[in-house]
Design a protein around this motif. Structure first.
Motif, PDB file in Angstrom:
ATOM      1  N   HIS A 169       0.898  -1.209   0.130  1.00  0.00           N
ATOM      2  CA  HIS A 169       0.103   0.044  -0.170  1.00  0.00           C
ATOM      3  C   HIS A 169       0.803   1.344  -0.036  1.00  0.00           C
ATOM      4  CE1 HIS A 169      -2.691   2.891   1.354  1.00  0.00           C
ATOM      5  NE2 HIS A 169      -3.833   2.114   1.079  1.00  0.00           N
ATOM      6  N   PRO A 170       0.796   2.051  -1.197  1.00  0.00           N
ATOM      7  CA  PRO A 170       1.673   3.337  -0.990  1.00  0.00           C
ATOM      8  C   PRO A 170       1.656   4.150  -0.014  1.00  0.00           C
ATOM      9  CG  PRO A 170       0.384   3.087  -3.158  1.00  0.00           C
ATOM     10  CD  PRO A 170      -0.338   2.180  -2.255  1.00  0.00           C
ATOM     11  N   GLN A 171       0.866   4.519   0.574  1.00  0.00           N
ATOM     12  CA  GLN A 171       0.783   5.347   1.961  1.00  0.00           C
ATOM     13  C   GLN A 171       1.324   4.612   3.164  1.00  0.00           C
ATOM     14  OE1 GLN A 171      -3.822   6.042   1.680  1.00  0.00           O
ATOM     15  NE2 GLN A 171      -3.063   8.266   2.180  1.00  0.00           N
ATOM     16  N   MET A 172       1.077   3.266   3.114  1.00  0.00           N
ATOM     17  CA  MET A 172       1.673   2.663   4.296  1.00  0.00           C
ATOM     18  C   MET A 172       3.087   2.487   4.125  1.00  0.00           C
ATOM     19  SD  MET A 172      -0.929  -0.384   5.249  1.00  0.00           S
ATOM     20  CE  MET A 172      -2.658   0.104   5.946  1.00  0.00           C
ATOM     21  N   VAL A 173       3.623   2.253   2.962  1.00  0.00           N
ATOM     22  CA  VAL A 173       5.072   2.045   2.649  1.00  0.00           C
ATOM     23  C   VAL A 173       5.614   3.520   2.795  1.00  0.00           C
ATOM     24  CG1 VAL A 173       6.632   1.678   0.631  1.00  0.00           C
ATOM     25  CG2 VAL A 173       4.929   0.335   0.956  1.00  0.00           C
ATOM     26  N   ALA A 174       5.091   4.463   2.381  1.00  0.00           N
ATOM     27  CA  ALA A 174       5.737   5.849   2.565  1.00  0.00           C
ATOM     28  C   ALA A 174       5.674   6.213   4.045  1.00  0.00           C
ATOM     29  CB  ALA A 174       5.049   6.876   1.880  1.00  0.00           C
ATOM     30  N   GLN A 175       4.902   5.790   4.878  1.00  0.00           N
ATOM     31  CA  GLN A 175       4.966   6.233   6.282  1.00  0.00           C
ATOM     32  C   GLN A 175       5.966   5.273   7.086  1.00  0.00           C
ATOM     33  OE1 GLN A 175       1.173   5.654   7.389  1.00  0.00           O
ATOM     34  NE2 GLN A 175       0.106   7.601   6.313  1.00  0.00           N
ATOM     35  N   CYS A 176       6.105   4.192   6.789  1.00  0.00           N
ATOM     36  CA  CYS A 176       6.895   3.294   7.283  1.00  0.00           C
ATOM     37  C   CYS A 176       8.598   3.301   6.908  1.00  0.00           C
ATOM     38  CB  CYS A 176       6.483   1.749   7.292  1.00  0.00           C
ATOM     39  SG  CYS A 176       4.946   1.386   7.899  1.00  0.00           S
ATOM     40  N   LEU A 177       8.783   3.926   5.892  1.00  0.00           N
ATOM     41  CA  LEU A 177      10.107   3.834   5.340  1.00  0.00           C
ATOM     42  C   LEU A 177      11.125   4.544   6.293  1.00  0.00           C
ATOM     43  CD1 LEU A 177      10.200   4.767   1.702  1.00  0.00           C
ATOM     44  CD2 LEU A 177      10.920   2.742   2.577  1.00  0.00           C
ATOM     45  N   ALA A 178      10.851   5.396   7.064  1.00  0.00           N
ATOM     46  CA  ALA A 178      11.491   6.377   7.864  1.00  0.00           C
ATOM     47  C   ALA A 178      11.501   5.583   9.299  1.00  0.00           C
ATOM     48  CB  ALA A 178      11.339   7.605   8.026  1.00  0.00           C
ATOM     49  N   LYS A 179      10.549   4.764   9.661  1.00  0.00           N
ATOM     50  CA  LYS A 179      10.457   4.268  10.901  1.00  0.00           C
ATOM     51  C   LYS A 179      11.553   3.182  11.303  1.00  0.00           C
ATOM     52  CE  LYS A 179       6.631   6.709  11.476  1.00  0.00           C
ATOM     53  NZ  LYS A 179       6.617   7.628  12.534  1.00  0.00           N
ATOM     54  N   THR A 180      11.841   3.025  12.589  1.00  0.00           N
ATOM     55  CA  THR A 180      13.027   1.949  12.919  1.00  0.00           C
ATOM     56  C   THR A 180      12.447   0.734  13.637  1.00  0.00           C
ATOM     57  OG1 THR A 180      13.359   3.348  14.715  1.00  0.00           O
ATOM     58  CG2 THR A 180      14.901   3.585  12.770  1.00  0.00           C
ATOM     59  N   ASN A 181      11.040   1.262  13.996  1.00  0.00           N
ATOM     60  CA  ASN A 181      10.401   0.279  14.905  1.00  0.00           C
ATOM     61  C   ASN A 181       9.152  -0.827  13.952  1.00  0.00           C
ATOM     62  OD1 ASN A 181       8.602   2.163  14.581  1.00  0.00           O
ATOM     63  ND2 ASN A 181       7.886   2.268  16.645  1.00  0.00           N
ATOM     64  N   ARG A 182       9.338  -0.825  12.903  1.00  0.00           N
ATOM     65  CA  ARG A 182       8.610  -1.617  11.980  1.00  0.00           C
ATOM     66  C   ARG A 182       9.137  -2.794  11.412  1.00  0.00           C
ATOM     67  NH1 ARG A 182       5.922   2.035  13.791  1.00  0.00           N
ATOM     68  NH2 ARG A 182       4.441   3.414  12.697  1.00  0.00           N
ATOM     69  N   ALA A 183       8.323  -3.969  11.171  1.00  0.00           N
ATOM     70  CA  ALA A 183       9.200  -5.203  10.648  1.00  0.00           C
ATOM     71  C   ALA A 183       9.689  -4.970   9.150  1.00  0.00           C
ATOM     72  CB  ALA A 183       8.009  -6.218  10.679  1.00  0.00           C
ATOM     73  N   MET A 184      10.934  -5.618   9.110  1.00  0.00           N
ATOM     74  CA  MET A 184      11.672  -5.608   8.084  1.00  0.00           C
ATOM     75  C   MET A 184      10.749  -6.745   6.865  1.00  0.00           C
ATOM     76  SD  MET A 184      14.040  -3.525   8.345  1.00  0.00           S
ATOM     77  CE  MET A 184      14.942  -3.682   6.869  1.00  0.00           C
ATOM     78  N   PRO A 185      10.758  -6.118   5.585  1.00  0.00           N
ATOM     79  CA  PRO A 185       9.940  -7.043   4.622  1.00  0.00           C
ATOM     80  C   PRO A 185      10.306  -8.432   4.784  1.00  0.00           C
ATOM     81  CG  PRO A 185      10.917  -5.044   3.544  1.00  0.00           C
ATOM     82  CD  PRO A 185      11.531  -5.003   4.892  1.00  0.00           C
ATOM     83  N   ASP A 186      11.531  -8.951   4.673  1.00  0.00           N
ATOM     84  CA  ASP A 186      11.832 -10.359   4.603  1.00  0.00           C
ATOM     85  C   ASP A 186      11.197 -11.004   5.954  1.00  0.00           C
ATOM     86  OD1 ASP A 186      12.976 -10.703   2.374  1.00  0.00           O
ATOM     87  OD2 ASP A 186      14.932 -10.200   3.191  1.00  0.00           O
ATOM     88  N   ASP A 187      11.310 -10.248   7.218  1.00  0.00           N
ATOM     89  CA  ASP A 187      10.875 -10.832   8.344  1.00  0.00           C
ATOM     90  C   ASP A 187       9.291 -10.894   8.235  1.00  0.00           C
ATOM     91  OD1 ASP A 187      13.513 -11.082   9.522  1.00  0.00           O
ATOM     92  OD2 ASP A 187      13.145  -9.145  10.377  1.00  0.00           O
ATOM     93  N   LEU A 188       8.761  -9.728   7.669  1.00  0.00           N
ATOM     94  CA  LEU A 188       7.134 -10.103   7.820  1.00  0.00           C
ATOM     95  C   LEU A 188       6.680 -10.847   6.518  1.00  0.00           C
ATOM     96  CD1 LEU A 188       4.293  -8.549   8.244  1.00  0.00           C
ATOM     97  CD2 LEU A 188       4.798  -6.794   6.697  1.00  0.00           C
ATOM     98  N   ILE A 189       7.248 -11.240   5.336  1.00  0.00           N
ATOM     99  CA  ILE A 189       6.925 -12.074   4.474  1.00  0.00           C
ATOM    100  C   ILE A 189       7.181 -13.566   5.131  1.00  0.00           C
ATOM    101  CG2 ILE A 189       7.547 -12.998   2.454  1.00  0.00           C
ATOM    102  CD1 ILE A 189       8.349 -10.233   1.458  1.00  0.00           C
TER     103      ILE A 189
END
Length: 201
Positions: free
Chosen positions: A173-193
């Motif tokens: 989701h473009p908005q979610m991706v944009a909002q999470c790019l600068a966050k350090t407390n979000r799951a990394m793509p590989d971990d989430l997948i």
């Protein structure tokens, strides 16, 4: 009008529609959706605004068609990955990674495109819901293959596809991706997948 004349007329109409959408997308990308109007598109094409309105009722309708084309490219990518002769797990991984990459490169790196996508999402157009449904259908097919191959446990593929989509939407989701790019407390793509795929097993 003869059948041949009808075909020629349809081809000519489609050519005009394609020219208008190509021009509109180019201007939306360059100047931004908010700063581009139908008169700008007409001027760029050497047409009158009235001629544009023969094919599209409004700027909103043009925007919807442009977004539809972008979603079509996303679906084509997903469909091609879904047909690869590899495991179901690997197909799901490849799709989410590819969609995340497309979102970053196409929708976020170009700020004007991001604006166009955000406007579409805020309007909650049916074309976006249809796209989500079509992606979930592909997920369901892949999950069904995984169940039959013994990769995934027995479960309802339709429900599983929606849950998998919800679990990985933050990467698509473009908005979610944009909002999470600068966050350090979000799951990394590989971990989430990994987490989403383990839920299928």
């Amino acid at each position: 009008m003869s059948e041949a004349a009808n075909i020629i007329s349809d081809v000519a109409r489609q050519e005009n529609v394609t020219r208008i959408l190509d021009c509109a997308e180019r201007l939306f990308r360059h100047y931004g959706y908010g700063k581009t109007n139908v008169a700008d598109i007409a001027r760029e094409l050497g047409m009158s605004p009235a001629n544009i309105y023969r094919f599209f009722a409004s700027k909103v309708e043009i925007h919807q068609a442009v977004c539809g084309r972008m979603l079509g490219a996303s679906y084509k990518m997903a469909y091609e990955i879904s047909r690869l002769p590899i495991s179901a797990e690997e197909r799901l991984r490849r799709y989410v990674h590819a969609q995340y990459k497309m979102t970053l490169e196409v929708m976020l790196d170009e700020q004007k495109v991001h604006e166009m996508v955000i406007v579409a999402l805020e309007r909650d157009w049916g074309v976006i819901d249809k796209h989500v449904d079509s992606i979930h259908d592909l997920f369901a097919e892949i999950i069904r293959d995984g169940i039959e191959a013994g990769e995934f446990r027995e479960q309802d593929p339709v429900i599983a596809s929606r849950c998998f989509g919800a679990a990985t939407v933050i990467l698509c989701h473009p908005q979610m991706v944009a909002q999470c790019l600068a966050k350090t407390n979000r799951a990394m793509p590989d971990d989430l997948i990994d987490y989403a795929i383990k839920a299928l097993k």
